[in-house]
Design a protein around this motif. Sequence first.
Motif, PDB file in Angstrom:
ATOM      1  N   ARG A  74       0.831  -1.205   0.000  1.00 16.37           N
ATOM      2  CA  ARG A  74       0.000   0.000   0.000  1.00 16.37           C
ATOM      3  C   ARG A  74       0.866   1.256   0.000  1.00 16.37           C
ATOM      4  O   ARG A  74       0.567   2.242  -0.682  1.00 16.37           O
ATOM      5  CB  ARG A  74      -0.921   0.006   1.226  1.00 16.37           C
ATOM      6  N   GLY A  75       1.942   1.229   0.805  1.00 15.06           N
ATOM      7  CA  GLY A  75       2.834   2.386   0.838  1.00 15.06           C
ATOM      8  C   GLY A  75       3.495   2.634  -0.498  1.00 15.06           C
ATOM      9  O   GLY A  75       3.620   3.791  -0.945  1.00 15.06           O
ATOM     10  N   HIS A  76       3.924   1.569  -1.197  1.00 16.04           N
ATOM     11  CA  HIS A  76       4.545   1.733  -2.512  1.00 16.04           C
ATOM     12  C   HIS A  76       3.546   2.270  -3.522  1.00 16.04           C
ATOM     13  O   HIS A  76       3.876   3.166  -4.325  1.00 16.04           O
ATOM     14  CB  HIS A  76       5.100   0.382  -2.980  1.00 16.04           C
ATOM     15  N   ILE A  77       2.313   1.734  -3.518  1.00 14.44           N
ATOM     16  CA  ILE A  77       1.290   2.223  -4.452  1.00 14.44           C
ATOM     17  C   ILE A  77       1.019   3.697  -4.217  1.00 14.44           C
ATOM     18  O   ILE A  77       0.897   4.497  -5.151  1.00 14.44           O
ATOM     19  CB  ILE A  77      -0.007   1.394  -4.309  1.00 14.44           C
ATOM     20  N   ARG A  78       0.942   4.079  -2.941  1.00 12.31           N
ATOM     21  CA  ARG A  78       0.643   5.481  -2.613  1.00 12.31           C
ATOM     22  C   ARG A  78       1.755   6.408  -3.111  1.00 12.31           C
ATOM     23  O   ARG A  78       1.487   7.464  -3.717  1.00 12.31           O
ATOM     24  CB  ARG A  78       0.478   5.626  -1.095  1.00 12.31           C
ATOM     25  N   MET A  79       3.004   6.030  -2.897  1.00 12.92           N
ATOM     26  CA  MET A  79       4.116   6.885  -3.316  1.00 12.92           C
ATOM     27  C   MET A  79       4.226   6.958  -4.842  1.00 12.92           C
ATOM     28  O   MET A  79       4.463   8.034  -5.413  1.00 12.92           O
ATOM     29  CB  MET A  79       5.425   6.365  -2.711  1.00 12.92           C
ATOM     30  N   LEU A  80       4.042   5.825  -5.533  1.00 15.47           N
ATOM     31  CA  LEU A  80       4.133   5.830  -6.997  1.00 15.47           C
ATOM     32  C   LEU A  80       2.999   6.639  -7.604  1.00 15.47           C
ATOM     33  O   LEU A  80       3.211   7.374  -8.591  1.00 15.47           O
ATOM     34  CB  LEU A  80       4.098   4.393  -7.523  1.00 15.47           C
ATOM     35  N   ALA A  81       1.786   6.532  -7.037  1.00 11.75           N
ATOM     36  CA  ALA A  81       0.655   7.284  -7.575  1.00 11.75           C
ATOM     37  C   ALA A  81       0.893   8.779  -7.449  1.00 11.75           C
ATOM     38  O   ALA A  81       0.647   9.547  -8.390  1.00 11.75           O
ATOM     39  CB  ALA A  81      -0.633   6.869  -6.846  1.00 11.75           C
ATOM     40  N   ARG A  82       1.382   9.215  -6.317  1.00  9.23           N
ATOM     41  CA  ARG A  82       1.643  10.643  -6.136  1.00  9.23           C
ATOM     42  C   ARG A  82       2.755  11.128  -7.059  1.00  9.23           C
ATOM     43  O   ARG A  82       2.725  12.266  -7.526  1.00  9.23           O
ATOM     44  CB  ARG A  82       2.008  10.914  -4.673  1.00  9.23           C
ATOM     45  N   ALA A  83       3.748  10.270  -7.296  1.00  6.11           N
ATOM     46  CA  ALA A  83       4.862  10.672  -8.159  1.00  6.11           C
ATOM     47  C   ALA A  83       4.422  10.906  -9.597  1.00  6.11           C
ATOM     48  O   ALA A  83       5.004  11.736 -10.307  1.00  6.11           O
ATOM     49  CB  ALA A  83       5.962   9.613  -8.114  1.00  6.11           C
ATOM     50  N   VAL A  84       3.396  10.181 -10.068  1.00  8.37           N
ATOM     51  CA  VAL A  84       2.941  10.338 -11.468  1.00  8.37           C
ATOM     52  C   VAL A  84       1.665  11.165 -11.556  1.00  8.37           C
ATOM     53  O   VAL A  84       1.033  11.220 -12.599  1.00  8.37           O
ATOM     54  CB  VAL A  84       2.708   8.952 -12.102  1.00  8.37           C
ATOM     55  N   GLY A  85       1.252  11.801 -10.441  1.00 11.62           N
ATOM     56  CA  GLY A  85       0.130  12.722 -10.481  1.00 11.62           C
ATOM     57  C   GLY A  85      -1.235  12.090 -10.342  1.00 11.62           C
ATOM     58  O   GLY A  85      -2.224  12.660 -10.811  1.00 11.62           O
TER      59      GLY A  85
END
Length: 273
Positions: free
Chosen positions: A68-79
């Motif tokens: 969940r933490g990885h998904i959250r960080m990747l989603a924010r990084a790509v907008g």
Amino acid sequence: MSIGNSPEDDRPSVEDDGPSIGRVLQQARVGAGLTVDEVSTSTRVRIPIVHAIEEDDFSCSGGDVYARGHIRMLARAVGLDPDPLIERYDAEHGGRPAPTPAAPLFEAERIRPERRRPNWTAAMVAAIVAVVGFAGFTLFSDGESEGGGNTVAEGAAPETKKPTTPTTKPADPKPDPSDSAIAALPKDKVTVKLSATGDKSWISAKSHNGKLLFDGLLLKGETKTFQDDERVDLILGNAGAIELFVNGKKVKDEFEMGGVERLSYTKGDPEVG
């Protein structure tokens, strides 16, 4: 004319036909003009994990909490808004686990330390030894006073005329243990100590020049210490399980269990970092 359900009612929903979580993240990254290396650098998520998530393989994340933490960080990084992706992940992987009730844990902690029963046998033996020793000392002292009373009297008289000024210097008070530990740390470096007290946690630590000091799991009960001349950068997965000391002082921030924290610390107090 049929009154039954329209054939359109049997069609799958848009969410069922939509792209997977990894596909959504990959399309958003490509649309933003970012490479996997750039996303990995900005999020501190390792390149193999980014590739695996874009292929909907979450086994490299180390568990649901870290996924969940990885998904959250990747989603924010790509907008992207990470919440819909997290909800979809929970739906596809059995939902978010229920928190463990606190009461049984506290009861277990109260029951665990069993008070030792007093050892009456050892106490009696010690008392007997003390009585025998006192009796022997009393008899020995009486024998000396009877045989050499005059000598003791003559020797005691001159001693009463000597000045009673103290000749020993009082000892300096000992410093507080915590102050001594802080003073022992090098002043020209930043020192960060991490202890996994509540549960395991994924840790990434880098020096001020980007050198990777550590990247992996810190199991419950384990401790890691990092030093650098200028700055230590941290990423804490499941941050609530970590007890953090910076330059010998405990950081009092209350991190959430399952949360991801990015931190940087330099020389001086924790507030400086």
